[in-house]
Design a protein around this motif. Structure first.
Motif, mmCIF file in Angstrom:
data_model
loop_
_atom_site.group_PDB
_atom_site.id
_atom_site.type_symbol
_atom_site.label_atom_id
_atom_site.label_comp_id
_atom_site.label_asym_id
_atom_site.label_seq_id
_atom_site.Cartn_x
_atom_site.Cartn_y
_atom_site.Cartn_z
ATOM 1 N N GLY A 1 0.790 -1.228 0.000
ATOM 2 C CA GLY A 1 0.000 0.000 0.000
ATOM 3 C C GLY A 1 0.820 1.273 0.000
ATOM 4 O O GLY A 1 0.263 2.369 0.027
ATOM 5 N N TYR A 2 2.146 1.130 -0.053
ATOM 6 C CA TYR A 2 3.032 2.290 0.045
ATOM 7 C C TYR A 2 3.823 2.525 -1.235
ATOM 8 O O TYR A 2 4.325 1.579 -1.851
ATOM 9 N N ASP A 3 3.943 3.790 -1.585
ATOM 10 C CA ASP A 3 4.929 4.180 -2.577
ATOM 11 C C ASP A 3 6.307 4.067 -1.933
ATOM 12 O O ASP A 3 6.465 4.325 -0.738
ATOM 13 N N SER B 1 5.637 3.462 -7.559
ATOM 14 C CA SER B 1 4.330 3.542 -6.927
ATOM 15 C C SER B 1 3.941 2.211 -6.302
ATOM 16 O O SER B 1 4.537 1.173 -6.581
ATOM 17 N N TRP B 2 2.891 2.241 -5.492
ATOM 18 C CA TRP B 2 2.522 1.060 -4.709
ATOM 19 C C TRP B 2 2.144 -0.131 -5.578
ATOM 20 O O TRP B 2 2.352 -1.280 -5.180
ATOM 21 N N GLY C 1 6.110 5.785 1.810
ATOM 22 C CA GLY C 1 5.127 6.822 2.087
ATOM 23 C C GLY C 1 4.012 6.800 1.078
ATOM 24 O O GLY C 1 3.893 5.877 0.275
ATOM 25 N N HIS C 2 3.190 7.822 1.143
ATOM 26 C CA HIS C 2 2.123 8.006 0.163
ATOM 27 C C HIS C 2 2.443 9.274 -0.607
ATOM 28 O O HIS C 2 1.959 10.347 -0.288
ATOM 29 N N GLY D 1 2.105 10.026 -3.895
ATOM 30 C CA GLY D 1 1.214 10.528 -4.933
ATOM 31 C C GLY D 1 1.992 11.142 -6.073
ATOM 32 O O GLY D 1 2.970 10.586 -6.562
ATOM 33 N N TRP E 1 6.359 12.657 -5.804
ATOM 34 C CA TRP E 1 7.220 11.548 -5.431
ATOM 35 C C TRP E 1 8.646 11.990 -5.114
ATOM 36 O O TRP E 1 9.412 11.240 -4.540
ATOM 37 N N ARG F 1 7.081 13.634 1.862
ATOM 38 C CA ARG F 1 5.975 12.755 1.516
ATOM 39 C C ARG F 1 6.205 11.324 2.008
ATOM 40 O O ARG F 1 5.307 10.499 1.910
ATOM 41 N N TYR F 2 7.385 11.055 2.507
ATOM 42 C CA TYR F 2 7.736 9.700 2.936
ATOM 43 C C TYR F 2 7.789 9.650 4.463
ATOM 44 O O TYR F 2 8.488 10.439 5.093
ATOM 45 N N SER F 3 7.037 8.725 5.028
ATOM 46 C CA SER F 3 6.889 8.658 6.482
ATOM 47 C C SER F 3 7.964 7.821 7.159
ATOM 48 O O SER F 3 8.294 8.061 8.321
#
Length: 123
Positions: free
Chosen positions: A30-32, A51-52, A98-99, A101, A104, A109-111
């Motif tokens: 579910g993650y990019d 992408s995911w 991360g997500h 979108g 990128w 944007r990356y957790s």
């Protein structure tokens, strides 16, 4: 969440390395996923993302045509195949989840981030 990067090392100019990043503690599919790098005295910069669903890959201009990102959502692993390496590719390489979108390339944007793996390219 853990991201464990590996595969770095020493390569000669024109050589190849393959980085891996094994993820755990998250729903990987579910993650990019992104790859960033940081050279001494420089800011961390975007290298590549996938992408995911692996439908979209993006690359920094400096690595386009030489690096390829891929992922295996069964093995929870993302890869960075690096060919035609140059001395300017020398850096610590980080994987991130991360997500992202459509943004990128943005670090924020990356957790989640891995610990980094050193890549050194000799001339």
């Amino acid at each position: 969440v853990q991201l464990q990067a590996s595969g770095g090392g020493l390569a000669q100019t024109g050589g190849s390395l393959r980085l891996s990043c094994a993820a755990s503690g998250l729903t990987f599919s579910g993650y990019d996923m992104g790859w960033f790098r940081q050279a001494p005295g420089k800011e961390r910069e975007f290298v590549a993302s996938i992408s995911w669903r692996a439908a979209i890959t993006s690359y920094a201009d400096s690595v386009k045509g030489r690096f390829t990102a891929s992922r295996d959502n069964v093995k929870n692993t993302v890869y960075l195949q690096m060919n035609s390496l140059k001395p300017e590719d020398t850096a610590v390489y980080f994987c991130a989840a991360g997500h992202a979108g459509s943004t990128w390339w943005r670090r924020e944007r990356y957790s989640y981030w891995g610990q980094g793996t050193q890549v050194t390219v000799s001339s």
